[in-house]
Write a protein that holds these residues in place. Sequence first.
Motif, PDB file in Angstrom:
ATOM      1  N   ALA A  79      -4.409   0.923  10.521  1.00 54.43           N
ATOM      2  CA  ALA A  79      -3.888   1.025   9.154  1.00 54.43           C
ATOM      3  C   ALA A  79      -2.463   0.508   9.139  1.00 54.43           C
ATOM      4  O   ALA A  79      -1.713   0.680  10.109  1.00 54.43           O
ATOM      5  CB  ALA A  79      -3.933   2.465   8.647  1.00 54.43           C
ATOM      6  N   ARG A 107      -5.169  10.863   0.141  1.00 55.74           N
ATOM      7  CA  ARG A 107      -6.069  10.156   1.056  1.00 55.74           C
ATOM      8  C   ARG A 107      -7.377   9.824   0.354  1.00 55.74           C
ATOM      9  O   ARG A 107      -7.806  10.510  -0.546  1.00 55.74           O
ATOM     10  CB  ARG A 107      -6.362  11.010   2.288  1.00 55.74           C
ATOM     11  CG  ARG A 107      -5.125  11.209   3.157  1.00 55.74           C
ATOM     12  CD  ARG A 107      -5.469  11.826   4.495  1.00 55.74           C
ATOM     13  NE  ARG A 107      -6.196  10.893   5.345  1.00 55.74           N
ATOM     14  CZ  ARG A 107      -7.424  11.093   5.819  1.00 55.74           C
ATOM     15  NH1 ARG A 107      -8.075  12.195   5.527  1.00 55.74           N
ATOM     16  NH2 ARG A 107      -8.016  10.209   6.583  1.00 55.74           N
ATOM     17  N   TRP A 159       0.180   7.917  14.287  1.00 51.73           N
ATOM     18  CA  TRP A 159       0.948   7.301  13.204  1.00 51.73           C
ATOM     19  C   TRP A 159       2.370   7.020  13.672  1.00 51.73           C
ATOM     20  O   TRP A 159       2.989   7.836  14.351  1.00 51.73           O
ATOM     21  CB  TRP A 159       0.992   8.216  11.985  1.00 51.73           C
ATOM     22  CG  TRP A 159      -0.289   8.245  11.207  1.00 51.73           C
ATOM     23  CD1 TRP A 159      -1.311   9.136  11.344  1.00 51.73           C
ATOM     24  CD2 TRP A 159      -0.680   7.342  10.165  1.00 51.73           C
ATOM     25  NE1 TRP A 159      -2.316   8.850  10.447  1.00 51.73           N
ATOM     26  CE2 TRP A 159      -1.961   7.755   9.709  1.00 51.73           C
ATOM     27  CE3 TRP A 159      -0.075   6.235   9.568  1.00 51.73           C
ATOM     28  CZ2 TRP A 159      -2.638   7.096   8.690  1.00 51.73           C
ATOM     29  CZ3 TRP A 159      -0.753   5.577   8.552  1.00 51.73           C
ATOM     30  CH2 TRP A 159      -2.015   6.001   8.119  1.00 51.73           C
ATOM     31  N   TRP A 206       4.532  11.387  -0.414  1.00 50.27           N
ATOM     32  CA  TRP A 206       3.147  11.615  -0.026  1.00 50.27           C
ATOM     33  C   TRP A 206       2.215  10.673  -0.777  1.00 50.27           C
ATOM     34  O   TRP A 206       2.534  10.170  -1.857  1.00 50.27           O
ATOM     35  CB  TRP A 206       2.724  13.069  -0.239  1.00 50.27           C
ATOM     36  CG  TRP A 206       2.683  13.518  -1.678  1.00 50.27           C
ATOM     37  CD1 TRP A 206       3.729  13.955  -2.431  1.00 50.27           C
ATOM     38  CD2 TRP A 206       1.527  13.564  -2.530  1.00 50.27           C
ATOM     39  NE1 TRP A 206       3.315  14.278  -3.701  1.00 50.27           N
ATOM     40  CE2 TRP A 206       1.964  14.054  -3.787  1.00 50.27           C
ATOM     41  CE3 TRP A 206       0.182  13.255  -2.357  1.00 50.27           C
ATOM     42  CZ2 TRP A 206       1.089  14.230  -4.861  1.00 50.27           C
ATOM     43  CZ3 TRP A 206      -0.696  13.436  -3.426  1.00 50.27           C
ATOM     44  CH2 TRP A 206      -0.238  13.916  -4.652  1.00 50.27           C
ATOM     45  N   GLU A 264      -6.164  15.952   3.077  1.00 48.24           N
ATOM     46  CA  GLU A 264      -5.934  15.630   1.671  1.00 48.24           C
ATOM     47  C   GLU A 264      -4.828  14.603   1.444  1.00 48.24           C
ATOM     48  O   GLU A 264      -4.876  13.842   0.473  1.00 48.24           O
ATOM     49  CB  GLU A 264      -5.563  16.902   0.882  1.00 48.24           C
ATOM     50  CG  GLU A 264      -6.665  17.934   0.778  1.00 48.24           C
ATOM     51  CD  GLU A 264      -6.796  18.765   2.051  1.00 48.24           C
ATOM     52  OE1 GLU A 264      -5.770  18.916   2.768  1.00 48.24           O
ATOM     53  OE2 GLU A 264      -7.910  19.237   2.341  1.00 48.24           O
ATOM     54  N   ARG A 265      -3.833  14.578   2.329  1.00 45.35           N
ATOM     55  CA  ARG A 265      -2.645  13.769   2.051  1.00 45.35           C
ATOM     56  C   ARG A 265      -2.077  13.110   3.303  1.00 45.35           C
ATOM     57  O   ARG A 265      -2.317  13.562   4.426  1.00 45.35           O
ATOM     58  CB  ARG A 265      -1.535  14.635   1.431  1.00 45.35           C
ATOM     59  CG  ARG A 265      -1.837  15.179   0.052  1.00 45.35           C
ATOM     60  CD  ARG A 265      -0.649  15.973  -0.485  1.00 45.35           C
ATOM     61  NE  ARG A 265      -0.868  16.424  -1.852  1.00 45.35           N
ATOM     62  CZ  ARG A 265       0.046  17.032  -2.606  1.00 45.35           C
ATOM     63  NH1 ARG A 265       1.261  17.265  -2.109  1.00 45.35           N
ATOM     64  NH2 ARG A 265      -0.226  17.403  -3.842  1.00 45.35           N
ATOM     65  N   LEU A 266      -1.298  12.061   3.039  1.00 50.61           N
ATOM     66  CA  LEU A 266      -0.400  11.495   4.034  1.00 50.61           C
ATOM     67  C   LEU A 266       1.020  11.825   3.581  1.00 50.61           C
ATOM     68  O   LEU A 266       1.449  11.401   2.503  1.00 50.61           O
ATOM     69  CB  LEU A 266      -0.558   9.973   4.124  1.00 50.61           C
ATOM     70  CG  LEU A 266      -1.920   9.410   4.524  1.00 50.61           C
ATOM     71  CD1 LEU A 266      -1.878   7.884   4.492  1.00 50.61           C
ATOM     72  CD2 LEU A 266      -2.346   9.909   5.898  1.00 50.61           C
ATOM     73  N   ARG A 288       0.809  -1.224   0.000  1.00 55.40           N
ATOM     74  CA  ARG A 288       0.000   0.000   0.000  1.00 55.40           C
ATOM     75  C   ARG A 288       0.841   1.272   0.000  1.00 55.40           C
ATOM     76  O   ARG A 288       0.328   2.353  -0.275  1.00 55.40           O
ATOM     77  CB  ARG A 288      -0.939   0.002   1.211  1.00 55.40           C
ATOM     78  CG  ARG A 288      -1.938  -1.154   1.217  1.00 55.40           C
ATOM     79  CD  ARG A 288      -2.931  -1.044   2.365  1.00 55.40           C
ATOM     80  NE  ARG A 288      -3.710  -2.266   2.474  1.00 55.40           N
ATOM     81  CZ  ARG A 288      -3.594  -3.148   3.455  1.00 55.40           C
ATOM     82  NH1 ARG A 288      -2.719  -2.932   4.432  1.00 55.40           N
ATOM     83  NH2 ARG A 288      -4.343  -4.235   3.480  1.00 55.40           N
ATOM     84  N   GLU A 299      -0.509  13.463   8.765  1.00 50.61           N
ATOM     85  CA  GLU A 299      -1.815  13.278   8.131  1.00 50.61           C
ATOM     86  C   GLU A 299      -2.572  14.597   8.052  1.00 50.61           C
ATOM     87  O   GLU A 299      -2.736  15.297   9.058  1.00 50.61           O
ATOM     88  CB  GLU A 299      -2.637  12.260   8.921  1.00 50.61           C
ATOM     89  CG  GLU A 299      -3.983  11.943   8.295  1.00 50.61           C
ATOM     90  CD  GLU A 299      -4.775  10.916   9.089  1.00 50.61           C
ATOM     91  OE1 GLU A 299      -5.738  10.363   8.525  1.00 50.61           O
ATOM     92  OE2 GLU A 299      -4.438  10.666  10.269  1.00 50.61           O
ATOM     93  N   THR A 300      -3.029  14.937   6.849  1.00 52.44           N
ATOM     94  CA  THR A 300      -3.913  16.080   6.637  1.00 52.44           C
ATOM     95  C   THR A 300      -5.178  15.557   5.954  1.00 52.44           C
ATOM     96  O   THR A 300      -5.227  14.400   5.535  1.00 52.44           O
ATOM     97  CB  THR A 300      -3.242  17.145   5.746  1.00 52.44           C
ATOM     98  OG1 THR A 300      -3.175  16.664   4.391  1.00 52.44           O
ATOM     99  CG2 THR A 300      -1.837  17.481   6.238  1.00 52.44           C
ATOM    100  N   GLY A 326      -2.568  11.919  14.329  1.00 53.79           N
ATOM    101  CA  GLY A 326      -3.265  12.063  13.069  1.00 53.79           C
ATOM    102  C   GLY A 326      -4.677  12.566  13.290  1.00 53.79           C
ATOM    103  O   GLY A 326      -4.988  13.170  14.321  1.00 53.79           O
TER     104      GLY A 326
END
Length: 365
Positions: A328, A365, A276, A362, A348-350, A48, A345-346, A270
């Motif tokens: 996760a 998400r 995380w 990145w 929109e993105r990791l 992943r 973690e945001t 997160g």
Amino acid sequence: MKKTGWTLIIAMLALAAYLILWPVPVEPISWQAPAAPGYTGPHAANDRLSGIRLIDLGDETGPEHVALARDGKLYAAMASGNIVRMNPDGTAQEVFVNTGGRVLGFDFDAADNLIAADAMKGLLSIGPDRAVRVLINTVNGDPVRYANAVTAAANGKIYFTDASTRFAPKDWGGTFAASILDIMEQSPTGRVLEYDPSRKTTRIVARGLSFANGIALSQDEQTLFVNETGRYRVWKIAVTANDLDVTQGSPQAAVLLDNLPGYPDNLMRGLDGRLWLGFAKPRNPVIDAMSDKPLLRKVTLRLPRALWPVPKAYGHVIAFNEDGTVTADLQDPIGAYPETTAVTETPERLYIQSLHAKGLGWLAR
């Protein structure tokens, strides 16, 4: 032939004497590593993390810690000593400050000061005006040798890890080399410290950790989560603990995640209550097999560094809840993005942190 034979014997004796007697900086402690769990259960092998994308950082490497500040900008601590500020998409990069050391972790306090754990300098405060102040570099007269990670509480108190009181990165070739020495020695000298800015005092919260690393506060800020890299585990420690030796057992400290499949590095809060964690490296069966063989570990450190049993590259990050439930697990068995230390973690993105990567990884998400 006789002369050649004696020459070989003398050479072999000299090599044996070197491997057994040559001084090394570690005094290894015998311990028993638990049998590695492998990639099973919540950590079942997957890919992943293999679709990771990169933000080009130019000449910078090693975005070891990344955080999104209230100004909407990403801040990333680099191997150069720079803290780089940028937009969340990686544009408009600029050097916010250079500490002259190596920041491994940072957080923002209520006044938007960037509080940095600098492995070379100690605990720093960097104001919005970019002025750098040393908050603390000693505790009770003892140097903070390896400031590693930090978290700021709402009440103003600052908690940070001093990974090792044995091996300071500035004395032993940098953060990575010093961490190898400490983990190979296994003397549990890592500690958790609290700095109170209002009183300008520092105290030891807990000690007895084999390379104290990532740190994060619980949502109610009554508990600290602390990675013990050298023993493959995560602790829960009460913020009210005082000079607690975790090796002695106490209701104020308990192992939350044990016998992990790699070396846990940073911890980051997160979204939705998650934490995380990143694994800088996977477990190595050779290192585990030497856990109760301190002399063999000494011999190993006398070998050329190219022959040291440094684990292979393997990308791996996980998220878990405060009760220890893993929610996760993202892996890249190829390890294309090296030393995945944690995740920012945001919505929109990791953003994937790394010790030595040449870009900032990145995932959407």
